[in-house]
Design a protein around this motif. Structure first.
Motif, PDB file in Angstrom:
ATOM      1  N   GLY A 187     -24.690  38.305 -59.852  1.00  0.00           N
ATOM      2  CA  GLY A 187     -25.604  38.579 -60.952  1.00  0.00           C
ATOM      3  C   GLY A 187     -26.917  39.171 -60.480  1.00  0.00           C
ATOM      4  O   GLY A 187     -27.463  40.094 -61.110  1.00  0.00           O
ATOM      5  N   VAL A 188     -27.429  38.674 -59.370  1.00  0.00           N
ATOM      6  CA  VAL A 188     -28.659  39.232 -58.794  1.00  0.00           C
ATOM      7  C   VAL A 188     -28.444  40.686 -58.399  1.00  0.00           C
ATOM      8  O   VAL A 188     -29.252  41.574 -58.710  1.00  0.00           O
ATOM      9  CB  VAL A 188     -29.109  38.397 -57.581  1.00  0.00           C
ATOM     10  N   ARG A 189     -27.349  40.944 -57.720  1.00  0.00           N
ATOM     11  CA  ARG A 189     -27.050  42.311 -57.268  1.00  0.00           C
ATOM     12  C   ARG A 189     -26.930  43.284 -58.433  1.00  0.00           C
ATOM     13  O   ARG A 189     -27.352  44.451 -58.334  1.00  0.00           O
ATOM     14  CB  ARG A 189     -25.741  42.294 -56.449  1.00  0.00           C
ATOM     15  N   LEU A 190     -26.387  42.805 -59.533  1.00  0.00           N
ATOM     16  CA  LEU A 190     -26.114  43.686 -60.673  1.00  0.00           C
ATOM     17  C   LEU A 190     -27.268  43.757 -61.669  1.00  0.00           C
ATOM     18  O   LEU A 190     -27.217  44.529 -62.622  1.00  0.00           O
ATOM     19  CB  LEU A 190     -24.847  43.204 -61.390  1.00  0.00           C
ATOM     20  N   GLY A 191     -28.303  42.931 -61.452  1.00  0.00           N
ATOM     21  CA  GLY A 191     -29.450  42.959 -62.351  1.00  0.00           C
ATOM     22  C   GLY A 191     -29.299  42.120 -63.600  1.00  0.00           C
ATOM     23  O   GLY A 191     -30.088  42.264 -64.555  1.00  0.00           O
ATOM     24  N   ALA A 192     -28.309  41.249 -63.653  1.00  0.00           N
ATOM     25  CA  ALA A 192     -28.111  40.389 -64.824  1.00  0.00           C
ATOM     26  C   ALA A 192     -29.218  39.341 -64.915  1.00  0.00           C
ATOM     27  O   ALA A 192     -29.894  39.031 -63.921  1.00  0.00           O
ATOM     28  CB  ALA A 192     -26.746  39.714 -64.738  1.00  0.00           C
ATOM     29  N   VAL A 193     -29.383  38.774 -66.103  1.00  0.00           N
ATOM     30  CA  VAL A 193     -30.397  37.740 -66.284  1.00  0.00           C
ATOM     31  C   VAL A 193     -29.801  36.336 -66.222  1.00  0.00           C
ATOM     32  O   VAL A 193     -30.534  35.351 -66.056  1.00  0.00           O
ATOM     33  CB  VAL A 193     -31.146  37.922 -67.620  1.00  0.00           C
ATOM     34  N   ALA A 194     -28.489  36.217 -66.358  1.00  0.00           N
ATOM     35  CA  ALA A 194     -27.814  34.915 -66.313  1.00  0.00           C
ATOM     36  C   ALA A 194     -26.312  35.159 -66.239  1.00  0.00           C
ATOM     37  O   ALA A 194     -25.850  36.306 -66.329  1.00  0.00           O
ATOM     38  CB  ALA A 194     -28.154  34.061 -67.525  1.00  0.00           C
ATOM     39  N   ALA A 195     -25.561  34.066 -66.070  1.00  0.00           N
ATOM     40  CA  ALA A 195     -24.108  34.195 -65.995  1.00  0.00           C
ATOM     41  C   ALA A 195     -23.441  32.960 -66.573  1.00  0.00           C
ATOM     42  O   ALA A 195     -23.971  31.842 -66.489  1.00  0.00           O
ATOM     43  CB  ALA A 195     -23.662  34.398 -64.551  1.00  0.00           C
TER      44      ALA A 195
END
Length: 468
Positions: A187-195
């Motif tokens: 998620g960090v790598r992809l720029g997500a805010v949560a999972a």
């Protein structure tokens, strides 16, 4: 009258020696085999293991690593082992990272507003008290997420809807658990805010399954806030997405990572009468996750190995029987590593080891991991359990998670394989409670462990490739 050749064959097949290999290879005397059988009979009539689990789950309850509750569990374990007559009872402390759960809520905010049942994964970062809200992007498995280019999910919430396969031996867990360990960092790598991930479990009840994410090394960036979604809610979210409109979810997770705390491995021994320096290790882990009371994972193991060793104590075993109740297993095998480090200079004296950490289902297979030259002797131990439903297994035993480091250092291990068809219905959920344990199944486990411990302590041979 039967032909002489057939009569001799039947005598061989039905004799105690034949049940444990050829007469020439039989490592146990008739008296030892009789004693092993008597121990199993006693175990099947005893509720000691069951009573130990009842005591732990009632008097302590959930025991998250590094918390005050785990400290009380160590006090309980020391008192219990002393009361059961074990010697050299002690706690061997070590530091442990301390993560504690906070608020955890989630809900679809549009187009079909409704709550979702979630639980934070161990080690998850916080959303802050105001939470995060974003559009959901769903994937069938972790591999699909790993294939995406960096930054391609900026501002989104990842949802991995990968189910777990129900198996008797628990093999489906290893595949499914990967998403629990690594999604937050993807998620960090992809720029997500949560999972969100579909719970790593097989239950269809509305219980979300927690568990530890991958531990970070110093300097690594923490993952995005990540939670497990119960199976019915994962299905509900998937149905909502299939209607073709963007689905938005709000998540609030407020866990904290606090300064390191203290955990410990609690040890008790039955000192060997002839070879006290040689150790048969039987273990379980004392800590648990905080959602249930840790009955199946791993209060059951604590009861099984302790009750079995207690039975064997009356036989004055030749080798030392060491019961190790490992601390901080759930948060990354911290106690397992500490034990290997603290006993590194003495691991050559560990003759054989086993851990009970797969619930309280009946043992159905005896697996070994010993030197090829010692395989027949190890298999003879398993053969003694045939009468209680335990069959032979391969020489590729895992031993148990808390034996990872000692096994890597060369300690031979065995696995008394339990029936785990329903284990992941309960594992790491609020449904892991004492009422799920069947007393008869528990007694069968104690019986198998008692036979194993006794025979392993009596046999003259080592289980390594030499006799040093």
């Amino acid at each position: 009258m039967l032909p002489r050749s057939l009569l001799l064959t039947l005598i061989f097949v039905l004799s105690p020696a034949a049940l444990c290999g050829s007469a020439l290879a039989q490592p146990f005397s008739e008296n030892q085999l009789t004693t092993a059988q008597r121990l199993m009979d006693q175990a099947l009539e005893s509720d000691l293991g069951y009573e130990i689990v009842e005591s732990l789950t009632t008097e302590v309850g959930p025991r998250l690593a590094g918390t005050e509750a785990e400290s009380r569990a160590r006090d309980w374990a020391i008192a219990m082992l002393k009361a059961q007559g074990f010697e050299n009872v002690r706690n061997e402390p070590f530091p442990v990272p301390l993560w504690v759960r906070g608020v955890e809520t989630a809900a679809i905010t549009s187009p079909y507003p409704q709550p979702l049942a979630i639980t934070a994964l161990g080690g998850s970062s916080s959303t802050g008290p105001d939470g995060v809200e974003a559009e959901i992007v769903a994937f069938k498995d972790l591999a699909s997420v790993e294939a995406l280019p960096d930054g391609s999910l900026k501002g989104k919430i990842i949802f991995i809807d990968e189910p777990m396969t129900r198996t008797q031996d628990g093999s489906g867990y290893g595949v499914a658990v990967r998403k629990r360990r690594t999604t937050a960092y993807e998620g960090v790598r992809l720029g997500a805010v949560a999972a969100l991930i579909r719970s790593v479990g097989t239950s269809t009840h509305r219980f979300a399954h927690t568990g530890q994410m991958q531990r970070l090394t110093e300097g690594e960036r923490e993952g995005v806030p990540t939670a497990a979604l119960s199976a019915p809610d994962a299905d509900q979210l998937t149905r909502s997405l299939k209607r073709g409109q963007p689905v938005r979810v709000k998540m609030v997770l407020t866990p904290e990572t606090l300064p390191p705390s203290e955990s410990g491995n609690v040890i008790g021994e039955i000192v060997g009468s002839e070879k006290p320096e040689e150790i048969i290790l039987v273990g379980a882990h004392l800590d648990s996750w905080d959602l249930g009371t840790g009955a199946v994972d791993d209060g059951a193991g604590v009861g099984i190995v302790t009750a079995a060793a207690r039975l064997v104590a009356a036989e004055n075993p030749k080798r030392t029987i060491r019961v190790v109740l490992f601390g901080a297993e759930e948060v990354g095998l911290v106690g397992a590593k500490a034990y290997a480090e603290q006993h590194w200079d003495d691991l050559d004296n560990h003759m054989l080891a086993a851990e009970s950490d797969f619930g309280a289902g009946r043992i159905w297979r005896f697996e070994t991991r010993v030197h090829e030259s010692k395989l027949e002797t190890a298999q003879a131990i398993g053969n003694a359990m045939r009468g209680i439903g335990v069959g032979p297994g391969p020489n590729t035993a895992y031993g148990g998670p808390d034996l990872t480091y000692v096994r890597a250092a060369g300690v031979p291990v065995v696995t008394l394989k339990q029936d785990g068809l329903d284990y992941f219905d309960l594992h790491h959920t609020p449904n892991d409670t004492f009422d799920k344990i069947d007393p008869a199944d528990m007694a069968q486990n104690v019986a198998a462990y008692a036979a194993f411990i006794y025979l392993a302590s009596e046999v003259d041979a080592h289980f390594r490739g030499d006799e040093e």
